[in-house]
Design a protein around this motif. Sequence first.
Motif, PDB file in Angstrom:
ATOM      1  N   MET A  41       0.709  -1.161   0.054  1.00 49.67           N
ATOM      2  CA  MET A  41      -0.050   0.003   0.105  1.00 49.67           C
ATOM      3  C   MET A  41       0.906   1.084   0.041  1.00 49.67           C
ATOM      4  N   ARG A  42       0.378   2.236  -0.989  1.00 49.58           N
ATOM      5  CA  ARG A  42       1.128   3.642  -0.634  1.00 49.58           C
ATOM      6  C   ARG A  42       0.150   4.561  -0.307  1.00 49.58           C
ATOM      7  N   ARG A  43       0.366   5.130   0.938  1.00 47.94           N
ATOM      8  CA  ARG A  43      -0.700   5.806   1.453  1.00 47.94           C
ATOM      9  C   ARG A  43      -1.067   7.274   0.736  1.00 47.94           C
ATOM     10  N   ARG A  44      -2.256   7.709   0.522  1.00 49.82           N
ATOM     11  CA  ARG A  44      -2.522   8.852  -0.114  1.00 49.82           C
ATOM     12  C   ARG A  44      -2.188   8.767  -1.714  1.00 49.82           C
ATOM     13  N   LYS A  45      -1.926   7.515  -2.348  1.00 51.43           N
ATOM     14  CA  LYS A  45      -1.933   7.558  -3.692  1.00 51.43           C
ATOM     15  C   LYS A  45      -2.802   6.510  -4.354  1.00 51.43           C
ATOM     16  N   HIS A  46      -3.825   6.223  -3.288  1.00 46.80           N
ATOM     17  CA  HIS A  46      -5.114   5.217  -4.013  1.00 46.80           C
ATOM     18  C   HIS A  46      -4.194   3.893  -4.705  1.00 46.80           C
ATOM     19  N   TYR A  47      -3.321   3.488  -3.845  1.00 48.99           N
ATOM     20  CA  TYR A  47      -2.706   2.011  -4.446  1.00 48.99           C
ATOM     21  C   TYR A  47      -2.617   1.095  -3.298  1.00 48.99           C
ATOM     22  N   GLN A  48      -3.217  -0.198  -3.648  1.00 46.26           N
ATOM     23  CA  GLN A  48      -3.416  -1.228  -2.879  1.00 46.26           C
ATOM     24  C   GLN A  48      -3.014  -2.434  -3.784  1.00 46.26           C
ATOM     25  N   LYS A  49      -2.328  -3.315  -3.269  1.00 43.27           N
ATOM     26  CA  LYS A  49      -2.156  -4.534  -4.073  1.00 43.27           C
ATOM     27  C   LYS A  49      -2.213  -5.781  -3.073  1.00 43.27           C
ATOM     28  N   HIS A  50      -3.162  -6.742  -3.556  1.00 39.94           N
ATOM     29  CA  HIS A  50      -3.129  -8.019  -2.464  1.00 39.94           C
ATOM     30  C   HIS A  50      -2.472  -9.239  -3.399  1.00 39.94           C
ATOM     31  N   GLN A  51      -1.669  -9.867  -2.668  1.00 39.41           N
ATOM     32  CA  GLN A  51      -0.873 -11.225  -3.258  1.00 39.41           C
ATOM     33  C   GLN A  51      -0.787 -12.454  -2.579  1.00 39.41           C
ATOM     34  N   GLY A  52      -0.721 -13.440  -2.723  1.00 40.50           N
ATOM     35  CA  GLY A  52      -0.681 -14.684  -1.762  1.00 40.50           C
ATOM     36  C   GLY A  52       0.703 -15.416  -2.627  1.00 40.50           C
ATOM     37  N   HIS A  53       1.129 -16.451  -1.715  1.00 42.61           N
ATOM     38  CA  HIS A  53       2.010 -17.049  -2.356  1.00 42.61           C
ATOM     39  C   HIS A  53       2.161 -18.417  -1.486  1.00 42.61           C
ATOM     40  N   ARG A  54       2.152 -19.662  -1.970  1.00 38.94           N
ATOM     41  CA  ARG A  54       2.506 -20.891  -1.314  1.00 38.94           C
ATOM     42  C   ARG A  54       3.524 -21.612  -1.879  1.00 38.94           C
ATOM     43  N   GLN A  55       4.511 -21.865  -1.071  1.00 37.67           N
ATOM     44  CA  GLN A  55       5.995 -22.450  -1.310  1.00 37.67           C
ATOM     45  C   GLN A  55       5.802 -24.041  -1.474  1.00 37.67           C
ATOM     46  N   ASN A  56       6.329 -24.628  -2.507  1.00 32.55           N
ATOM     47  CA  ASN A  56       6.245 -25.791  -2.709  1.00 32.55           C
ATOM     48  C   ASN A  56       7.556 -26.581  -1.855  1.00 32.55           C
ATOM     49  N   PHE A  57       7.264 -27.734  -1.122  1.00 27.56           N
ATOM     50  CA  PHE A  57       8.308 -28.454  -0.288  1.00 27.56           C
ATOM     51  C   PHE A  57       8.326 -29.840  -0.772  1.00 27.56           C
ATOM     52  N   THR A  58       9.183 -30.498   0.116  1.00 32.42           N
ATOM     53  CA  THR A  58       9.630 -31.786  -0.186  1.00 32.42           C
ATOM     54  C   THR A  58       9.908 -32.323   1.302  1.00 32.42           C
ATOM     55  N   GLU A  59       9.063 -33.370   1.764  1.00 34.42           N
ATOM     56  CA  GLU A  59       9.442 -33.611   3.275  1.00 34.42           C
ATOM     57  C   GLU A  59      10.190 -35.178   2.960  1.00 34.42           C
ATOM     58  N   ILE A  60      11.436 -35.022   3.937  1.00 33.90           N
ATOM     59  CA  ILE A  60      12.416 -36.183   3.738  1.00 33.90           C
ATOM     60  C   ILE A  60      12.751 -36.550   5.029  1.00 33.90           C
ATOM     61  N   ARG A  61      13.095 -37.985   5.012  1.00 36.75           N
ATOM     62  CA  ARG A  61      13.491 -38.781   6.403  1.00 36.75           C
ATOM     63  C   ARG A  61      14.675 -38.950   5.909  1.00 36.75           C
ATOM     64  N   ILE A  62      15.736 -38.641   7.229  1.00 32.43           N
ATOM     65  CA  ILE A  62      17.060 -38.771   7.126  1.00 32.43           C
ATOM     66  C   ILE A  62      17.376 -40.292   7.382  1.00 32.43           C
ATOM     67  N   ASP A  63      18.025 -41.264   6.736  1.00 31.82           N
ATOM     68  CA  ASP A  63      18.220 -42.541   6.895  1.00 31.82           C
ATOM     69  C   ASP A  63      19.554 -42.775   7.568  1.00 31.82           C
ATOM     70  N   GLU A  64      20.453 -42.162   7.048  1.00 31.75           N
ATOM     71  CA  GLU A  64      22.018 -42.432   7.089  1.00 31.75           C
ATOM     72  C   GLU A  64      23.136 -41.233   6.933  1.00 31.75           C
ATOM     73  N   ILE A  65      24.030 -41.211   7.887  1.00 31.73           N
ATOM     74  CA  ILE A  65      25.073 -40.116   7.879  1.00 31.73           C
ATOM     75  C   ILE A  65      26.450 -40.737   7.593  1.00 31.73           C
ATOM     76  N   SER A  66      26.970 -40.484   6.387  1.00 29.71           N
ATOM     77  CA  SER A  66      28.520 -41.343   6.395  1.00 29.71           C
ATOM     78  C   SER A  66      29.496 -40.260   6.043  1.00 29.71           C
ATOM     79  N   LYS A  67      30.445 -40.443   6.578  1.00 23.57           N
ATOM     80  CA  LYS A  67      31.675 -40.033   6.629  1.00 23.57           C
ATOM     81  C   LYS A  67      32.474 -40.056   5.482  1.00 23.57           C
TER      82      LYS A  67
END
Length: 103
Positions: free
Chosen positions: A77-103
């Motif tokens: 929003m810009r005050r006194r300029k008659h400007y308003q903008k609405h927007q939304g966002h949903r980020q994609n994700f991947t859920e992982i399970r850690i099985d092994e940590i190797s050195k």
Amino acid sequence: MYAVVKTGGKQYKVAVGEKLKVEQIPADVDSQIVLEEVLMIADGEQVVVGAPRVAGAAVKATVVAHGRGEKVRIFKMRRRKHYQKHQGHRQNFTEIRIDEISK
């Protein structure tokens, strides 16, 4: 034992058996993935820090699910300029399970 890995431009502290949501990875559900950007490994008192990565280290994980995060609402929003903008966002994700940590 835990490790610090980098994926999707972010760093995560991971341990065997835990689940976490990371930026979307192009892999099928129930498939194995290998995270090779391991920045640090700690095993009790022994800590190995890479410069920038630990050589030969890898974290093996299983893809549990894909999804989308909570909606983030953006309001500009810009005050006194008659400007308003609405927007939304949903980020994609991947859920992982850690099985092994190797050195």
